[in-house]
Design a protein around this motif. Structure first.
Motif, PDB file in Angstrom:
ATOM      1  N   PRO A 244       5.816  54.357  23.353  1.00  0.00           N
ATOM      2  CA  PRO A 244       6.781  53.691  24.237  1.00  0.00           C
ATOM      3  C   PRO A 244       6.140  52.693  25.196  1.00  0.00           C
ATOM      4  O   PRO A 244       6.089  52.887  26.406  1.00  0.00           O
ATOM      5  N   THR A 245       5.608  51.603  24.645  1.00  0.00           N
ATOM      6  CA  THR A 245       5.067  50.512  25.449  1.00  0.00           C
ATOM      7  C   THR A 245       5.608  49.200  24.921  1.00  0.00           C
ATOM      8  O   THR A 245       6.086  49.115  23.779  1.00  0.00           O
ATOM      9  N   SER A 246       5.508  48.163  25.757  1.00  0.00           N
ATOM     10  CA  SER A 246       5.986  46.852  25.325  1.00  0.00           C
ATOM     11  C   SER A 246       5.073  46.304  24.242  1.00  0.00           C
ATOM     12  O   SER A 246       3.881  46.617  24.193  1.00  0.00           O
ATOM     13  N   GLN A 247       5.638  45.427  23.382  1.00  0.00           N
ATOM     14  CA  GLN A 247       4.882  44.902  22.250  1.00  0.00           C
ATOM     15  C   GLN A 247       5.287  43.450  22.029  1.00  0.00           C
ATOM     16  O   GLN A 247       6.488  43.126  21.968  1.00  0.00           O
ATOM     17  N   LEU A 248       4.256  42.583  21.890  1.00  0.00           N
ATOM     18  CA  LEU A 248       4.474  41.168  21.625  1.00  0.00           C
ATOM     19  C   LEU A 248       4.060  40.884  20.188  1.00  0.00           C
ATOM     20  O   LEU A 248       2.919  41.145  19.796  1.00  0.00           O
ATOM     21  N   TYR A 249       5.004  40.396  19.358  1.00  0.00           N
ATOM     22  CA  TYR A 249       4.748  40.157  17.937  1.00  0.00           C
ATOM     23  C   TYR A 249       4.709  38.653  17.676  1.00  0.00           C
ATOM     24  O   TYR A 249       5.561  37.899  18.181  1.00  0.00           O
ATOM     25  N   GLN A 250       3.737  38.245  16.861  1.00  0.00           N
ATOM     26  CA  GLN A 250       3.731  36.891  16.317  1.00  0.00           C
ATOM     27  C   GLN A 250       4.202  36.958  14.866  1.00  0.00           C
ATOM     28  O   GLN A 250       4.407  38.033  14.310  1.00  0.00           O
ATOM     29  N   LYS A 251       4.344  35.778  14.259  1.00  0.00           N
ATOM     30  CA  LYS A 251       5.015  35.719  12.958  1.00  0.00           C
ATOM     31  C   LYS A 251       4.327  36.583  11.909  1.00  0.00           C
ATOM     32  O   LYS A 251       4.987  37.268  11.123  1.00  0.00           O
ATOM     33  N   GLN A 252       2.987  36.535  11.907  1.00  0.00           N
ATOM     34  CA  GLN A 252       2.280  37.290  10.881  1.00  0.00           C
ATOM     35  C   GLN A 252       2.382  38.798  11.080  1.00  0.00           C
ATOM     36  O   GLN A 252       2.151  39.576  10.149  1.00  0.00           O
ATOM     37  N   ASP A 253       2.764  39.234  12.312  1.00  0.00           N
ATOM     38  CA  ASP A 253       2.856  40.671  12.600  1.00  0.00           C
ATOM     39  C   ASP A 253       4.288  41.196  12.624  1.00  0.00           C
ATOM     40  O   ASP A 253       4.504  42.391  12.854  1.00  0.00           O
ATOM     41  N   LEU A 254       5.247  40.314  12.414  1.00  0.00           N
ATOM     42  CA  LEU A 254       6.651  40.746  12.545  1.00  0.00           C
ATOM     43  C   LEU A 254       7.003  41.787  11.494  1.00  0.00           C
ATOM     44  O   LEU A 254       6.775  41.581  10.290  1.00  0.00           O
ATOM     45  N   PRO A 255       7.568  42.937  11.921  1.00  0.00           N
ATOM     46  CA  PRO A 255       8.030  43.943  10.939  1.00  0.00           C
ATOM     47  C   PRO A 255       9.355  43.507  10.307  1.00  0.00           C
ATOM     48  O   PRO A 255      10.070  42.653  10.827  1.00  0.00           O
ATOM     49  N   GLN A 256       9.666  44.116   9.160  1.00  0.00           N
ATOM     50  CA  GLN A 256      10.949  43.860   8.496  1.00  0.00           C
ATOM     51  C   GLN A 256      12.029  44.673   9.211  1.00  0.00           C
ATOM     52  O   GLN A 256      12.258  45.832   8.911  1.00  0.00           O
ATOM     53  N   SER A 257      12.667  44.036  10.166  1.00  0.00           N
ATOM     54  CA  SER A 257      13.636  44.754  10.998  1.00  0.00           C
ATOM     55  C   SER A 257      14.955  44.000  11.045  1.00  0.00           C
ATOM     56  O   SER A 257      14.979  42.758  11.172  1.00  0.00           O
ATOM     57  N   LEU A 258      16.034  44.742  10.971  1.00  0.00           N
ATOM     58  CA  LEU A 258      17.368  44.145  11.098  1.00  0.00           C
ATOM     59  C   LEU A 258      17.692  43.806  12.540  1.00  0.00           C
ATOM     60  O   LEU A 258      18.719  43.172  12.811  1.00  0.00           O
ATOM     61  N   LEU A 259      16.842  44.227  13.473  1.00  0.00           N
ATOM     62  CA  LEU A 259      17.092  43.959  14.877  1.00  0.00           C
ATOM     63  C   LEU A 259      16.620  42.568  15.296  1.00  0.00           C
ATOM     64  O   LEU A 259      16.931  42.120  16.397  1.00  0.00           O
ATOM     65  N   LEU A 260      15.850  41.889  14.441  1.00  0.00           N
ATOM     66  CA  LEU A 260      15.326  40.574  14.757  1.00  0.00           C
ATOM     67  C   LEU A 260      16.133  39.497  14.047  1.00  0.00           C
ATOM     68  O   LEU A 260      16.745  39.740  12.995  1.00  0.00           O
TER      69      LEU A 260
END
Length: 710
Positions: free
Chosen positions: A191-207
């Motif tokens: 439970p911590t904040s997370q900053l994602y760049q394009k190469q690290d983006l997970p396959q999520s329906l929330l994005l």
């Protein structure tokens, strides 16, 4: 304002819990109650530190749960939050730090703006809408998603999408398991904040579909993850570290605001549930009618639950199954020709047959209970069925359909349904007991009435039996000397004839003597015949052969009755006979019908006398008319007894055949005559009724079949 301006004595006199801390979170001054609670607050705050630095906003947010106002010793400004509702009776004060420098001042203004936005309302939609505008102004995004988890952290309770143009899309009660969503899974695990760049983006329906970077921050309240905020940007780098820190502090305030709103609406829901139970209880107390009880319950339940469709079925032991329905406007109608058997739901479950049957997704329904075609045709996505029991026996079901979206049934829903089902079981049991008691009371009343009528019939029958025996004795005693008289009279007549034959040339004096004797013998024969008729009519009136049907001419019974009562009729009453020409003989109990005729004639005589005594009668109108007629189509005989007496008031017309009812004075009437008439006519499979006009007269009609069914 420096905290040293406050004297220790000032805090010593404060009875509530107040604490002043420095920028590092150390307690500088506090009231006695504040000292005790501050230790608890630090324990809670230790679990929500951000990157090793104490999150003062989180401490302040946590203090709300303890009703503990906290401020920084270096604070220059305070932000007053909206009340949590009238039930709390307090307003929260949040003191924010006043960092030095332009950047610090700007951050403080943003946090103040966020605080005002998220605490300006207790309605989730308003909170998210206001927050979306603030975030767009200070942390530009392409799409923002706010996820609120259910209490178990297993399901997504609320999903909010805030688009770049400010449009808001809220969907609730998702049936998806929260752990299947990568972002949610990661936040729950770390439970911590997370900053994602394009190469690290997970396959999520929330994005967003074309997201190039994302910023995800957990929503934490009292050390428990309750959701997350995910911001998507269409280019990278979309977000920086300062924006991440700002969103982390915003998330702390949003978490508290969400929990406050949830608590408020849970309180409202609980109040609604209590209102529903109270409403049902009142309906139970006010009525024992199952239709009223179940109709009230299904309507109130549907409104409180916000459900698309609600059914309550009652497997009534007294008749066919009853169904009561509440349906939200716009909900599609149930499919025709398809069904879901609520009884089968519980009959098929052998281990725990009467546990509630809950489906968040009807696609998981066993095929033996209902087919997917039924759910699709009826627009059902989620279903809940709760049994109604009376002494562990299934007597009904409560069925809820959610049609607009899948619904994750929470424990509060199930507990409400179970409580409602329990109350309905009690109500239905009371209604059944009342109905059984009412039926038993009516049966006892009917039995009592039958016993009274039987007693009346037996008493009257005993009277008639005594009268019959008395008449038979009189007939026997009279017939013996009467036979002697008739025999002697005949002997004298023969002797006179022989004397005439012996001496035909008698003198004038002898001839006159013979004529006188002939005249006397003729008078004797007439008198003897009259006595024979009287005895015959007496025997016809009180016959002892009423145990079997006899085929008789009703005119004989009427005439014998008239002969018996005529001597008691006043001289001013005229008796009129109007016998129909084609009236056949009737199968009946002659002695019983004679009692009916006598009661009607005597009552008519009394009515005329009462009218005359009151000065309302005229001699020309004092008549009793007896009529007979025959209807060939129905083969029924009608005997009418009409009088010109005082009549019967309208209010008494429905009571005249009740046992014990009489309008005559004390010692004159017993109220049993017409009741006995009704019973006798009923025994003949006939009917008796009347028509009466006050001061004009009354007509009684006796209708019986000429050949009653055996």
């Amino acid at each position: 304002m420096d905290s040293s301006l406050y004297e220790d004595s000032f805090f010593h006199h404060i009875t509530s819990a107040v604490v002043i801390v420095d920028a590092d979170g150390n307690c500088k001054q506090a009231s006695p109650q504040g000292h005790r609670q501050w230790a608890q607050l630090r324990i809670a705050a230790d679990s929500i530190q951000t990157r090793g630095t104490l999150n003062l906003s989180a401490i302040i947010a946590s203090s709300r749960a303890l009703n503990l106002p906290v401020c920084l010793a270096t604070a220059l400004q305070a932000v007053k939050l909206s009340p949590l509702g009238q039930s709390t009776g307090m307003a929260l004060m949040e003191w924010l730090p006043a960092p030095k420098g332009d950047a610090g001042q700007e951050k403080l203004k943003i946090l103040q703006e966020v605080s005002q936005a998220v605490n300006s309302s207790l309605i989730m939609e308003d909170i998210f809408d206001a927050l979306g505008l603030v975030l767009q102004n200070h942390i530009p995004y392409q799409e923002a998603v706010i996820v609120i988890l259910d209490d178990s952290q297993n399901g997504i309770k609320t999903l909010v999408r805030i688009f770049e143009d400010g449009d808001l899309e809220i969907s609730g009660e998702h049936n998806a398991f929260a752990g299947y969503e990568p972002l949610v899974h990661h936040i729950l695990k770390q439970p911590t904040s997370q900053l994602y760049q394009k190469q690290d983006l997970p396959q999520s329906l929330l994005l967003a579909d074309n997201a190039a970077s994302a910023l995800v921050v957990p929503l934490i309240n009292k050390g428990v993850v309750i959701g997350l905020i995910a911001l998507s940007a269409s280019q990278e780098p979309g977000f920086n570290q300062s924006q991440e820190e700002l969103l982390s502090e915003v998330s702390a305030q949003l978490a508290v605001a969400v929990e406050n709103a949830k608590f408020y609406w849970q309180t409202q829901a609980q109040a609604s549930r209590e209102f529903l139970i109270n409403q049902l209880t009142r309906s139970i107390r006010q009525s024992l009618d199952t239709d009223i009880i179940l109709g009230t319950a299904v309507t109130e339940l549907g409104k409180v639950m916000g459900i698309s469709r609600c059914f309550i079925r009652y497997f009534s032991p007294e008749g066919p199954e009853k169904a009561f329905q509440y349906q939200l406007p716009g909900t599609p109608n149930m499919a025709q020709g398809l069904s879901c058997s609520e009884r089968a739901v519980f009959n098929l479950r052998k281990d725990q047959p009467y546990n509630p049957f809950i489906l968040n997704d009807v696609r998981d329904c066993p095929p033996q209970i209902a087919s997917l075609d039924y759910f699709e045709a009826s627009g059902i996505k989620s279903i809940a069925i709760v049994p109604i029991l009376i002494r562990d026996e299934l007597v009904g079901t409560i069925t809820l359909h959610q049609c607009d979206a899948y619904r994750a049934w929470v424990m509060e829903d199930i507990e409400l349904l179970k409580a409602l089902a329990e109350h309905l079981g009690v109500a239905l049991h009371q209604a059944q007991l009342f109905l059984a008691l009412d039926q038993r009371t009516k049966a006892l009343e009917q039995t009592l009435e039958e016993l009274q009528q039987a007693q009346l019939y037996l008493v009257q029958s005993e009277k008639m039996a005594v009268l019959g025996q008395f008449v038979a004795g009189i007939a026997h005693e009279v017939n013996t000397p009467l036979g002697t008289m008739i025999s002697n009279n005949a002997t004298l007549s023969v002797c006179l004839d022989k004397l005439r034959q012996i001496d035909p040339l008698v003198s004038t004096g002898q001839k006159q003597l013979f004529e006188s004797m002939d005249s006397l013998l003729a008078l004797n024969r007439l008198a003897a015949s009259r006595i024979q008729d009287i005895v015959k009519n007496l025997r016809n009136f009180a016959r002892l052969d009423e145990s079997e049907l006899k085929t008789v001419d009703l005119r004989d019974g009427i005439e014998s009755t008239i002969l018996l009562v005529q001597s008691s009729l006043p001289a001013h009453i005229e008796l009129i006979r109007r016998y129909g020409p084609n009236v056949p003989e009737v199968q009946c109990y002659p002695g019983l019908l004679n009692q009916v005729f006598m009661n009607l004639i005597v009552n008519a005589s009394h009515a005329i006398q009462d009218k005359a005594e009151n000065g309302a009668g005229e001699a020309a109108l004092n008549t009793i008319t007896i009529e007979t007629s025959y209807d060939e189509s129905s083969q029924w005989v009608t005997i009418a007894v009409r009088d010109t007496g005082k009549g019967i008031p309208k209010d008494n017309l429905t009571k005249v055949f009740d046992p014990g009812f009489t309008t005559k004075g004390a010692g004159v009437g017993t109220g049993l005559g017409l009741a006995l008439c009704y019973r006798i006519v009923e025994k003949h499979q006939g009917r008796i009724y009347l028509h009466s006009v006050v001061n004009e007269g009354t007509s009684f009609f006796v209708e019986i079949p000429s050949h009653p069914h055996k």
